[in-house]
Design an enzyme around this catalytic site. Structure first.
Site, PDB file in Angstrom:
ATOM      1  N   PHE A  24       1.128  -1.317   0.089  1.00 30.39           N
ATOM      2  CA  PHE A  24      -0.016   0.221  -0.122  1.00 30.39           C
ATOM      3  C   PHE A  24       0.724   1.512   0.226  1.00 30.39           C
ATOM      4  CE2 PHE A  24      -3.150   2.913   1.379  1.00 30.39           C
ATOM      5  CZ  PHE A  24      -4.262   2.616   1.024  1.00 30.39           C
ATOM      6  N   GLU A  64      -0.220  -5.118   7.967  1.00 24.77           N
ATOM      7  CA  GLU A  64      -0.061  -6.636   8.269  1.00 24.77           C
ATOM      8  C   GLU A  64       2.032  -7.012   9.067  1.00 24.77           C
ATOM      9  OE1 GLU A  64      -3.322  -5.656   6.554  1.00 24.77           O
ATOM     10  OE2 GLU A  64      -1.699  -4.972   5.723  1.00 24.77           O
ATOM     11  N   HIS A  94      -8.999   6.301  10.742  1.00 21.21           N
ATOM     12  CA  HIS A  94      -8.321   4.704  10.222  1.00 21.21           C
ATOM     13  C   HIS A  94      -6.687   5.026  10.732  1.00 21.21           C
ATOM     14  CE1 HIS A  94      -6.237   2.102   6.893  1.00 21.21           C
ATOM     15  NE2 HIS A  94      -6.932   1.388   8.336  1.00 21.21           N
ATOM     16  N   PHE A 119      11.719   0.152  12.521  1.00 23.93           N
ATOM     17  CA  PHE A 119      10.432   0.750  12.151  1.00 23.93           C
ATOM     18  C   PHE A 119      11.046   2.062  10.985  1.00 23.93           C
ATOM     19  CE2 PHE A 119       7.585   3.823  13.013  1.00 23.93           C
ATOM     20  CZ  PHE A 119       6.249   3.387  12.940  1.00 23.93           C
TER      21      PHE A 119
END
Length: 164
Positions: A24, A64, A94, A119
């Protein structure tokens, strides 16, 4: 007193890395990946997907990333894992859920497994900000790879502390 620091020179025993990349916002994540690969390559890491030093795992989105990262971390096969993604704020909450859960999940995996997990998920207000951080002004992918190199080296240097 002993001082432990990571090194950026190739070690005698090669490092193994996993890169977990969210599809994404791939316009951004592919640029982060490119910066990451460039850094690793310039530091002596074979980034060829057919090679033995870097595995690439693509996931649907940043939410995910922690699930797959945990599986990789507990495998014991990697010196560090780099998580790449881009969460861009919209007009709903969101963003907060995805960014927060990804960050918490990644942090928990590192502390629970002892494997450095970097990260590398950009959290920005706009696509323009994300693109600036993925290559227009600078490429944070490079920095994420540097963090992985340093942490992998540091953990290897500190290994005698955990050996009985």
């Amino acid at each position: 007193m002993t001082v432990y620091e990571g090194s950026f020179t190739p070690p005698a025993r090669p490092f193994r890395f996993a890169l977990v990349i969210a599809r994404f916002n791939d316009l951004v994540t592919e640029k982060l990946l490119s910066g990451c690969q460039d850094c690793l390559k310039r530091h002596g890491i074979d980034v060829d997907p057919a090679g033995t030093q870097v595995d690439y795992i693509w996931v649907p989105g940043s939410f995910e990333v922690p699930l797959v990262t945990r599986k990789l971390a507990v495998s014991g096969q990697y010196d560090a894992i780099i998580c790449l993604g881009a969460v861009i704020r919209g007009q709903t909450p969101h963003f907060d859920f995805v960014a927060g859960e990804a960050a918490k999940g990644i942090a928990a995996i590192a502390s629970q497994t002892g494997v450095p997990v970097i990260f590398g998920i950009l959290t920005t207000d706009t696509m323009q900000q994300a693109l600036e951080r993925a290559g227009i002004k600078s490429n944070h992918g490079w920095g994420y790879a540097m963090n992985a190199l340093e942490m992998a080296s540091l953990m290897r240097a500190m290994a005698p502390l955990t050996e009985g």
